[in-house]
Design an enzyme around this catalytic site. Structure first.
Site, PDB file in Angstrom:
ATOM      1  N   GLY A 113      30.622  43.080  91.739  1.00  0.00           N
ATOM      2  CA  GLY A 113      30.201  44.471  91.856  1.00  0.00           C
ATOM      3  C   GLY A 113      29.564  44.725  93.194  1.00  0.00           C
ATOM      4  N   GLY A 157      23.532  45.679  94.864  1.00  0.00           N
ATOM      5  CA  GLY A 157      22.500  46.460  94.197  1.00  0.00           C
ATOM      6  C   GLY A 157      22.898  47.012  92.852  1.00  0.00           C
ATOM      7  N   GLY A 183      23.102  45.394  90.138  1.00  0.00           N
ATOM      8  CA  GLY A 183      22.385  44.741  89.050  1.00  0.00           C
ATOM      9  C   GLY A 183      22.980  43.415  88.621  1.00  0.00           C
ATOM     10  CB  THR A 234      20.475  39.261  90.960  1.00  0.00           C
ATOM     11  OG1 THR A 234      21.328  39.171  92.101  1.00  0.00           O
ATOM     12  CG2 THR A 234      19.520  38.108  90.953  1.00  0.00           C
ATOM     13  CG  HIS A 257      26.903  71.840 113.499  1.00  0.00           C
ATOM     14  ND1 HIS A 257      27.759  71.207 114.367  1.00  0.00           N
ATOM     15  CD2 HIS A 257      26.869  71.036 112.392  1.00  0.00           C
ATOM     16  CE1 HIS A 257      28.213  70.090 113.831  1.00  0.00           C
ATOM     17  NE2 HIS A 257      27.678  69.966 112.622  1.00  0.00           N
ATOM     18  CD  GLU A 258      23.917  71.071 109.768  1.00  0.00           C
ATOM     19  OE1 GLU A 258      24.590  70.930 108.724  1.00  0.00           O
ATOM     20  OE2 GLU A 258      23.876  70.208 110.668  1.00  0.00           O
ATOM     21  CG  HIS A 318      29.039  71.341 108.304  1.00  0.00           C
ATOM     22  ND1 HIS A 318      30.246  70.738 108.509  1.00  0.00           N
ATOM     23  CD2 HIS A 318      28.181  70.766 109.199  1.00  0.00           C
ATOM     24  CE1 HIS A 318      30.124  69.843 109.501  1.00  0.00           C
ATOM     25  NE2 HIS A 318      28.876  69.857 109.931  1.00  0.00           N
ATOM     26  CG  ASP A 362      30.008  66.773 111.334  1.00  0.00           C
ATOM     27  OD1 ASP A 362      29.381  66.226 110.411  1.00  0.00           O
ATOM     28  OD2 ASP A 362      29.620  67.797 111.932  1.00  0.00           O
TER      29      ASP A 362
END
Ligand code: ADP
Ligand code: MG
Ligand code: ZN
Length: 630
Positions: A226, A229, A231, A233, A448-449, A452, A524
């Site tokens: 997997g 992080g 899970g 372990t 710019h934002e 988007h 971007d």
């Protein structure tokens, strides 16, 4: 994080460490001992210059003399005044002096002719206690060696210098004794199918005889696969906790040592230990660090790793069918593992531990918040929905950050706001203070934002905009955050193409308003290129190579699959692919331009609002630009 603490085995009492340190200090002193013994032996004897001795002979005050090589000790018939080189005078009766090598050996005859009693000894002083004193350091050193060795054995290896010096080959596995592993399946949220499969493993360990009674062979190797992080372990520890058996845990990188042959002998010891305490679990974390394909990678020098791997394979083959030792291993790179590891009888069971979906994310958040004081306004499901792609470890991190935020705000319990701030910190980076943009820059970022966001709002398959901000953060001057409604497992072509349009929206807006583009679109453009490349090379979504997957997989060389592997396509094809990628990106940019030109007014409204308010959420955005055509 707390469960890690719980799982640490109780620290073995380690008075040894302090003793060792003390011994290390005393060690140099031992070498001084013979010298010291010399000075102790002649405690009351004054060492005098030869000239003083000579004068006493002249004065006839010498009573006895013992000659041992160049060394002369003697007594005077009566106490005499002696002035040492420092100018201190005192009365002495015993003295020690050395005969200068140049003195005529006839001096002995001279001495004996006077009234002096002369004893001569052999040059080497063999008197027992001197010999013993000289040998003492050696005995002590041997004793220390023995002690260190025993001490480091008790600790099951580990230990720094000099414990490790004497047992390099010892297994470095941490052994978690039966009840010291308090992790159970209940501590692992979600991952239900993985847990189900591992429950079977627990059953093997607990009822080994039942299986052998019907002649069923217990699987010896289980591979947890997997992303980082997720899970793995944690799950392995939970298996040990549930089965209530000794758990030997070692990380693959522990095997790799500078000294040739050490890795292999570690493996041997590890398996020997585990067999002795069967039923037991051996857990090899990060298996890929030893289990990579043999003969792969750059240059030579992999012998050590290969030896280690070979040793492990032969240990796994050596298991008797009835032996209830199960080797669990975890990796996030199953693709680089040596195929020999995956053969039947070795790691032939594979348990997938996926990145958590939204439901599991909520459960993970629940587990981690349950251990901490929380306010009653927590809405974990909202956090779970807004954290797609987060791993279990990321979520644990969010909760921990939130707890830190709560402390910083002098609260005694964490509230929803802490979780939100923590999440933003992890996704967007912390707000950056002290960045002063000039008006034109701020306006550029705002457009710019807004570009988007507006594109995202107008495209039907694009993920809804969650928030737009032009507050400078660590990683960006502004962010448009989109939030999927659910987890996606399949990417539709129209969705990907729309996503590219959204990515281009920022730069297209800049160009539309200012007639010039800026460096602000770097990220971007990179992301867009990556995506378009995968469309062409992996997903067969290009025009020229429709339905053909070449594989964009540019695995890092050092992870070494096949270095010599040539591209599976000609230079000519490569060029056409580049053209194709370029075409897809240009197409997306053109669509973004078109869309923004048709929505010039909402774009301006959104950008102005951003300049004013700095941060805008979904509801506010709907207010500003509506949901449909302008
Ligand atoms: P991996 O070994 O897959 O890289 P770990 O097992 O080390 O990941 O997970 C790291 C941490 O993330 C765990 O200690 C735990 O705090 C948290 N975590 C990960 N997955 C889960 C889960 N399913 N339930 C609860 N906590 C989890
Ligand atoms: Mg791990
Ligand atoms: Zn952008």
């Amino acid at each position: 994080m707390r469960e890690q603490n719980q799982n640490t085995p109780p620290e073995p009492p380690r008075p040894d460490m302090r003793k060792r340190a003390a011994l290390l200090v005393f060690l140099p002193l031992l070498f001084l001992l013979p010298w010291l013994s010399n000075s102790f032996a002649s405690r009351d004897v004054e060492t005098v210059p030869y000239s003083f001795f000579d004068a006493q002979l002249e004065a006839d005050t010498v009573q006895t003399v013992t000659v041992q090589g160049e060394k002369i000790t003697g007594t005077l018939s009566s106490a005499q005044q002696y002035t040492d080189p420092q100018g201190n005078s005192r009365q002495i009766t015993d003295f020690l002096t050395y005969v200068p090598a140049t003195v005529d050996t006839d001096y002995l005859r001279e001495i004996s002719r006077s009234n002096v009693e002369v004893t001569t000894l052999p040059t080497r002083d063999n008197s027992g206690w001197v010999l013993l004193l000289n040998l003492l350091p050696i005995f002590l050193i041997i004793w220390i060696f023995v002690r260190f060795n025993r001490a480091s054995k008790q600790q099951g290896g580990g230990g720094g210098f000099p414990g490790g010096m004497f047992n390099m080959g010892k297994s470095r596995a941490k052994k978690y004794e039966k009840d010291s592993s308090s992790i159970h399946f209940a501590d692992v949220a979600g991952a239900d199918s993985a847990k189900e499969e591992l429950e079977e493993v627990v059953d093997f360990l607990q009822n080994a005889d039942r299986y052998s009674a019907v002649g069923a062979e217990i699987p010896h190797g289980v591979l947890l696969v997997g992303p980082p992080g997720s899970g793995k372990t944690l799950l392995a520890k939970a298996v040990a906790g549930e089965a209530d058996v000794p758990f030997y845990s070692i990380s693959g990188s522990d095997f790799i040592e500078m000294f040739v042959g050490v890795g292999a002998s570690r493996v041997r010891n590890l398996f020997a230990d585990a067999r002795k305490s069967a039923p037991a679990i051996i857990f090899i974390d990060e298996l890929d660090s030893i289990g990579r394909q043999r003969g792969a990678g750059l240059g030579g020098g992999h012998d050590e790793r290969e030896q280690t791997l070979n040793q492990m394979l032969s240990e796994m083959d050596g298991f008797e069918t009835h032996e209830s030792v199960i080797v669990l291993a975890a990796t996030n790179r199953p693709d680089v593992l040596d195929p020999a590891l995956l053969r039947p009888g070795r790691f032939d069971r594979r348990v997938t531990v996926p990145a958590p979906a939204v439901g599991d994310r909520e459960k993970i958040l629940k587990i981690h918040t349950a251990r901490r004081p929380t306010g009653d306004d927590l809405d974990l499901s909202a956090i779970a929905r807004s954290t797609p792609g987060f791993s279990g470890a990321d979520l644990a991190n969010v909760v921990n950050e939130a707890a830190l935020m709560a402390v910083r705000a002098s609260r005694t319990a964490m509230i929803q706001e802490d979780l939100i701030t923590a999440r933003d910190k992890i996704t967007l980076g912390l707000k950056r203070s002290g960045v002063v943009m000039n008006d034109l820059e701020r306006k550029t970022v705002a457009y710019h934002e807004a570009g988007h966001a507006l594109v995202a709002a107008r495209l039907p398959t694009a993920e809804p905009v969650h928030r737009i901000t032009i507050i400078p953060r660590e990683r960006a001057m502004g962010v448009t955050q989109q939030m999927p409604d659910g987890d996606r497992y399949l990417l539709r072509e129209d969705y990907i193409r729309d996503r590219l349009v959204v990515m281009m929206g920022g730069r297209a807006a800049e160009e539309q308003i200012f007639d010039v583009v800026t460096s602000g679109a770097e990220n971007d453009l990179k992301e867009a290129h990556k995506l378009a490349r995968r469309m062409v090379l992996d997903w067969g979504m290009g025009d020229a190579f429709r339905n053909t997957a070449f594989g964009s997989d540019s695995r890092e060389v050092f992870l070494g699959n096949d270095i010599g592997k040539q591209n599976e396509f000609s230079d000519n094809s490569a060029q056409r692919m580049d053209e194709e990628i370029h075409g897809i990106l240009n197409d997306a940019y053109r669509r973004a331009q078109e869309l923004l030109q048709n929505n010039a007014e909402p774009l301006a409204r959104l950008a102005d609002a951003l300049l004013e308010e700095e941060e805008i959420d979904r509801t506010r955005m709907d207010e500003l630009i509506g949901t449909g055509e302008d």
